[in-house]
Design an enzyme around this catalytic site. Sequence first.
Site, PDB file in Angstrom:
ATOM      1  CG  HIS A 157      -0.383   0.291   2.516  1.00  0.00           C
ATOM      2  ND1 HIS A 157      -0.102  -0.690   3.450  1.00  0.00           N
ATOM      3  CD2 HIS A 157      -0.031   1.473   3.113  1.00  0.00           C
ATOM      4  CE1 HIS A 157       0.384  -0.128   4.545  1.00  0.00           C
ATOM      5  NE2 HIS A 157       0.445   1.179   4.369  1.00  0.00           N
TER       6      HIS A 157
ATOM      7  CB  SER B  11       3.106   1.493   6.241  1.00  0.00           C
ATOM      8  OG  SER B  11       1.934   1.686   6.991  1.00  0.00           O
TER       9      SER B  11
ATOM     10  CG  ASP C 108       0.102  -3.958   2.779  1.00  0.00           C
ATOM     11  OD1 ASP C 108       0.529  -3.462   1.727  1.00  0.00           O
ATOM     12  OD2 ASP C 108      -0.234  -3.292   3.781  1.00  0.00           O
TER      13      ASP C 108
END
Length: 258
Positions: A100, A205, A130
């Site tokens: 992402h 992230s 992901d």
Amino acid sequence: MNKRWLISLLITLVLVCVGIFGAFFIKGHMSNKLDEPSTILAEGSVVPEKNETAVEVDTKEVKDIIQDAQKKVVKIELENGSIGSGFLYNDMGDIITNAHVVSGVKEVTIITSDEQRFTGTVIGISTDIDIAVVRVDGLRGMEPLKIRMEKAEIGEEILALGSPLGLDNTVTTGIISGVNRDLEIEPYSYKDLYQISAPIAPGNSGGPLLHGKTGEVIGINSAASDVGTIGFSIPIMNVLSMIKGWSDTPMVDLPGVD
């Protein structure tokens, strides 16, 4: 009188000789006995050899782990201003991050801890897990972070590195507070996650989750709860074969990229 004196002298000499002999006998006999294994041990117990050494665990000081790891953790910037994190996976300049973070683009800007800027090319990305890999030619030859191929357990100390809210080189600490967590955050499906108590935020992230004693990568920080300090990290051992496949054979066509 002389006869008694002579007898006393002879007895004294005999006693002295016996004492000297006994001392040497006890010294030699007991020193050998001291080297023998104890008979107090239960039958069948294994007695280590005299030259056997204990196995040493390769643990490090937390500050040393952080200083070493920060050189291999990067900030990822996109043209639209969004940011994420990543870390060096091999000596080919490949960076592991979340899908992402780099979704819909072919190239991104990579910023190292010493503020060097490089262009990175996405060479692998999943549409349901992901995970993504970005190749940075300018980082070829750099020593990567080490990967730990063991499942982490609840209670183990961890370090989360990245750039939350754009704050470079941020480190948070905590423990593995849960395992085998499953989440659905469209379009990605998260399975068998680590739940962590180390605070993470947007920008974290794709950053590494490190084992707190060895500094080895055990996970990829991927999501955070809106309530409390609960984060989630993908165990690296679960996705390593996919990552290696992209490194060996980069994707030609990326999903969502013209």
